[in-house]
Design an enzyme around this catalytic site. Sequence first.
Site, PDB file in Angstrom:
ATOM      1  N   GLY A 166       0.802  -1.216   0.000  1.00  0.00           N
ATOM      2  CA  GLY A 166       0.000   0.000   0.000  1.00  0.00           C
ATOM      3  C   GLY A 166       0.835   1.266   0.000  1.00  0.00           C
ATOM      4  N   GLY A 194       2.730   2.581   2.312  1.00  0.00           N
ATOM      5  CA  GLY A 194       4.065   2.470   2.887  1.00  0.00           C
ATOM      6  C   GLY A 194       5.108   2.041   1.878  1.00  0.00           C
ATOM      7  N   ARG A 207       5.731  -6.383   9.603  1.00  0.00           N
ATOM      8  CA  ARG A 207       5.693  -7.669  10.295  1.00  0.00           C
ATOM      9  C   ARG A 207       6.090  -8.853   9.422  1.00  0.00           C
ATOM     10  NH1 ARG A 207      -0.332  -7.974  12.121  1.00  0.00           N
ATOM     11  NH2 ARG A 207      -0.497  -7.018  10.062  1.00  0.00           N
ATOM     12  N   ARG A 208       5.915  -8.739   8.096  1.00  0.00           N
ATOM     13  CA  ARG A 208       6.053  -9.902   7.219  1.00  0.00           C
ATOM     14  C   ARG A 208       7.366  -9.850   6.442  1.00  0.00           C
ATOM     15  NH1 ARG A 208       0.766  -9.194   3.812  1.00  0.00           N
ATOM     16  NH2 ARG A 208       1.322  -7.000   4.140  1.00  0.00           N
ATOM     17  N   ASP A 250       6.889  -6.267  14.824  1.00  0.00           N
ATOM     18  CA  ASP A 250       5.476  -5.957  15.040  1.00  0.00           C
ATOM     19  C   ASP A 250       5.405  -4.690  15.889  1.00  0.00           C
ATOM     20  OD1 ASP A 250       2.785  -5.791  15.653  1.00  0.00           O
ATOM     21  OD2 ASP A 250       2.565  -7.919  16.139  1.00  0.00           O
ATOM     22  N   LEU A 251       4.994  -3.608  15.266  1.00  0.00           N
ATOM     23  CA  LEU A 251       5.002  -2.314  15.944  1.00  0.00           C
ATOM     24  C   LEU A 251       3.924  -2.192  17.009  1.00  0.00           C
ATOM     25  CD1 LEU A 251       5.642  -0.143  12.773  1.00  0.00           C
ATOM     26  CD2 LEU A 251       7.273  -0.637  14.610  1.00  0.00           C
ATOM     27  N   TYR A 272      -9.230   3.256  17.315  1.00  0.00           N
ATOM     28  CA  TYR A 272      -8.555   3.666  16.078  1.00  0.00           C
ATOM     29  C   TYR A 272      -8.747   5.155  15.822  1.00  0.00           C
ATOM     30  CZ  TYR A 272      -7.444   4.096  11.130  1.00  0.00           C
ATOM     31  OH  TYR A 272      -6.912   4.505   9.931  1.00  0.00           O
TER      32      TYR A 272
END
Length: 272
Positions: free
Chosen positions: A19, A21, A40-41, A66-67, A157
């Site tokens: 996306g 980022g 993360r991936r 993982d933030l 959120y």
Amino acid sequence: MEFAAKYGPWALVAGASDGVGSAMAEELARRGINVVLVARRQEVLDEVAAGITSQTGAQTRTLTIDLALPGAASAVIEATADLDVGFLVYCAGADPRFAPFLASPVEDAESLVQRNCMVPIQLSHHYAQPMVERGRGGIIIFGSGAGFAGGPNMVAYGASKAFDMVFAEALWTELHDKGVDVLGLILGKTDTPALRKLEHERGQIDSPDQTPPGAAAVDDVVTAAFANLTDGPTCLVGPEIQAAAQLMAAVSRNDAVRFIAQAVGTAMGQGH
């Protein structure tokens, strides 16, 4: 190379796997800056990094972190201790659940606050100091129209995105006259893999390969980010989010909340 001289030699992009980022990371590399990709991936990060290197020749470093977990910022800082980071992009922060506050464990909300509030504070505090000392640098914090006023299914959120917006604005007031450009980029509906997945699961589009109706293109977001980098503190991306901001400014906060609740209900096919 003027851009690279001002903001390089390295940029850190949090939320760089896909996306907006990954598109931001690719554009920074095209402008002559090496990029640290955080997400993360690992497999996806490796693909993004390989594409950047082959297309631009820029150096990359991938950090699988993982933030949303405590200690994430410290791990990022430690892994970049040998790099001169002159640009920080924080665009991690989508909410894939879009569920009522009480329908999820409180830990879900806490993770959102950790990822969307605590980590950008910690990373900005660390990387901005040497930027100020050098008299150059840039920080982009991604926000959302969900932060304009409270709405259903995005309690934590929306609150975290309101935080991001004010945080970027306040940081701009302190840093923009010290040579550090700060921009809060406020997005509306944006055509990302996360949004496609969510709308497909909710039956709003027929396939995750379909563009959600009314969603802004990722390329338009990236273009707006760099076009407005020196015109902070805030940039609203796209006509829909700009219209929403004008509407919110024209009514009371109470009416704004009611409007958002009604709009979400209509979008979900529930009505209010």
